[in-house]
Scaffold this motif. Structure first.
Motif, short mmCIF file in Angstrom:
data_model
loop_
_atom_site.label_atom_id
_atom_site.label_comp_id
_atom_site.label_asym_id
_atom_site.label_seq_id
_atom_site.Cartn_x
_atom_site.Cartn_y
_atom_site.Cartn_z
N TYR A 178 13.11 4.81 -5.42
CA TYR A 178 13.94 4.97 -4.23
C TYR A 178 13.16 4.70 -2.94
O TYR A 178 13.62 3.91 -2.10
CB TYR A 178 14.58 6.36 -4.22
CG TYR A 178 15.39 6.59 -5.47
CD1 TYR A 178 16.54 5.86 -5.72
CD2 TYR A 178 14.97 7.51 -6.43
CE1 TYR A 178 17.27 6.05 -6.88
CE2 TYR A 178 15.69 7.70 -7.59
CZ TYR A 178 16.84 6.97 -7.81
OH TYR A 178 17.55 7.15 -8.96
N PRO A 179 12.00 5.31 -2.72
CA PRO A 179 11.26 4.96 -1.49
C PRO A 179 10.73 3.52 -1.53
O PRO A 179 10.63 2.87 -0.49
CB PRO A 179 10.13 5.98 -1.41
CG PRO A 179 10.04 6.62 -2.73
CD PRO A 179 11.37 6.44 -3.40
N ALA A 180 10.41 3.02 -2.74
CA ALA A 180 9.93 1.64 -2.84
C ALA A 180 11.02 0.67 -2.41
O ALA A 180 10.75 -0.33 -1.73
CB ALA A 180 9.47 1.34 -4.27
N LEU A 235 0.82 -1.21 0.00
CA LEU A 235 0.00 0.00 0.00
C LEU A 235 0.86 1.27 0.00
O LEU A 235 0.54 2.24 -0.69
CB LEU A 235 -0.93 -0.01 1.21
CG LEU A 235 -2.06 -1.03 1.16
CD1 LEU A 235 -2.80 -1.08 2.50
CD2 LEU A 235 -3.02 -0.70 0.03
N ILE A 236 1.94 1.25 0.75
CA ILE A 236 2.83 2.42 0.78
C ILE A 236 3.46 2.64 -0.60
O ILE A 236 3.52 3.77 -1.10
CB ILE A 236 3.92 2.25 1.87
CG1 ILE A 236 3.27 2.33 3.25
CG2 ILE A 236 5.00 3.32 1.72
CD1 ILE A 236 4.20 1.93 4.38
N ILE A 237 3.91 1.55 -1.22
CA ILE A 237 4.52 1.67 -2.55
C ILE A 237 3.49 2.16 -3.56
O ILE A 237 3.79 3.01 -4.42
CB ILE A 237 5.17 0.34 -2.97
CG1 ILE A 237 6.41 0.09 -2.09
CG2 ILE A 237 5.54 0.34 -4.44
CD1 ILE A 237 7.01 -1.29 -2.26
N ALA A 238 2.25 1.64 -3.47
CA ALA A 238 1.19 2.10 -4.39
C ALA A 238 0.93 3.59 -4.21
O ALA A 238 0.75 4.32 -5.20
CB ALA A 238 -0.08 1.30 -4.16
N ILE A 290 1.56 9.15 -6.24
CA ILE A 290 2.06 10.52 -6.06
C ILE A 290 3.07 10.87 -7.14
O ILE A 290 3.04 11.97 -7.70
CB ILE A 290 2.66 10.70 -4.65
CG1 ILE A 290 1.56 10.63 -3.59
CG2 ILE A 290 3.42 12.01 -4.54
CD1 ILE A 290 2.07 10.57 -2.17
N ASN A 291 3.94 9.91 -7.45
CA ASN A 291 4.96 10.14 -8.48
C ASN A 291 4.32 10.45 -9.83
O ASN A 291 4.64 11.47 -10.47
CB ASN A 291 5.86 8.93 -8.59
CG ASN A 291 7.01 9.10 -9.59
OD1 ASN A 291 7.85 8.24 -9.69
ND2 ASN A 291 7.07 10.17 -10.35
N ALA A 294 13.39 1.27 -0.27
CA ALA A 294 13.53 1.38 1.19
C ALA A 294 12.41 0.64 1.90
O ALA A 294 12.64 -0.06 2.90
CB ALA A 294 13.55 2.85 1.60
N VAL A 295 11.19 0.75 1.40
CA VAL A 295 10.04 0.10 2.05
C VAL A 295 10.11 -1.42 1.87
O VAL A 295 9.61 -2.17 2.71
CB VAL A 295 8.71 0.67 1.48
CG1 VAL A 295 7.51 -0.11 1.94
CG2 VAL A 295 8.57 2.13 1.88
N ALA A 296 10.74 -1.90 0.83
CA ALA A 296 10.83 -3.34 0.58
C ALA A 296 11.64 -4.07 1.65
O ALA A 296 11.51 -5.29 1.78
CB ALA A 296 11.44 -3.58 -0.80
N TRP A 297 12.44 -3.38 2.42
CA TRP A 297 13.21 -4.04 3.47
C TRP A 297 12.33 -4.54 4.61
O TRP A 297 12.70 -5.48 5.31
CB TRP A 297 14.29 -3.10 4.01
CG TRP A 297 15.39 -2.93 3.04
CD1 TRP A 297 15.60 -1.88 2.21
CD2 TRP A 297 16.45 -3.85 2.77
NE1 TRP A 297 16.70 -2.08 1.44
CE2 TRP A 297 17.25 -3.29 1.77
CE3 TRP A 297 16.80 -5.09 3.27
CZ2 TRP A 297 18.36 -3.93 1.26
CZ3 TRP A 297 17.91 -5.73 2.76
CH2 TRP A 297 18.68 -5.15 1.77
N TRP A 298 11.20 -3.92 4.80
CA TRP A 298 10.30 -4.32 5.89
C TRP A 298 9.82 -5.76 5.71
O TRP A 298 10.04 -6.60 6.58
CB TRP A 298 9.15 -3.32 5.96
CG TRP A 298 8.11 -3.57 7.00
CD1 TRP A 298 8.23 -4.30 8.15
CD2 TRP A 298 6.77 -3.10 6.99
NE1 TRP A 298 7.06 -4.30 8.85
CE2 TRP A 298 6.14 -3.56 8.15
CE3 TRP A 298 6.05 -2.32 6.11
CZ2 TRP A 298 4.82 -3.27 8.44
CZ3 TRP A 298 4.73 -2.02 6.41
CH2 TRP A 298 4.14 -2.50 7.56
N PRO A 299 9.17 -6.13 4.56
CA PRO A 299 8.75 -7.52 4.43
C PRO A 299 9.93 -8.49 4.34
O PRO A 299 9.83 -9.64 4.77
CB PRO A 299 7.91 -7.56 3.16
CG PRO A 299 8.11 -6.27 2.49
CD PRO A 299 8.67 -5.31 3.47
#
Length: 140
Positions: A115-117, A94-97, A102-103, A119-124
């Motif tokens: 870039y933010p995607a 959801l965050i990546i979507a 926004i992009n 960074a967020v991918a490290w969570w799962p």
């Protein structure tokens, strides 16, 4: 003596409720209340006596092993790890979507959502390795 009862209940919260667990908790609470009463008779305030008894009580793990109290199965920990992985996958998706939207909505000529995607991918990914470790602990 509600504080002693709350303290013991907190120590035993990782154990399932059974007759044996209830008996052990009641016995421990009774013993601690007797110690508090003895310290109060010696001249300590009730608050000081309760604090001293709690500090001197020690580690509950030894008692759990001695009494051979029933424990929650290891499947519960694996189930929580699996739920954490699922939550992290949905949350990061959801965050990546949102970042992709926004992009492309505000700056479609510049692709920066990578870039933010990343960074967020490290969570799962971290949750996957946590689940994997729990599975290996269950086998060993």
């Amino acid at each position: 003596m509600k504080r002693l009862t709350a303290y013991i209940n907190k120590l035993f919260e990782d154990l399932p409720e059974s007759d044996q667990t209830k008996k052990v908790k009641e016995e421990i609470i009774r013993d601690l209340e007797e110690k508090v009463a003895d310290l109060v008779e010696e001249g300590k305030s009730q608050e000081d006596a309760i604090n001293k008894v709690i500090v001197e009580f020690g580690d509950i793990e030894e008692i759990k092993q001695e009494m051979d109290l029933p424990k929650y199965p290891d499947n519960r920990k694996k189930e929580l790890a699996r739920l954490s992985l699922e939550y992290s996958l949905w949350g990061s998706g959801l965050i990546i979507a949102l970042v992709v939207f926004i992009n492309f909505y505000y700056t479609p000529h510049v692709i920066w959502f990578i870039y933010p995607a990343f960074a967020v991918a490290w969570w799962p990914l971290s949750m996957f390795y946590y689940l994997h470790r729990k599975k290996l602990e269950g086998k060993g």
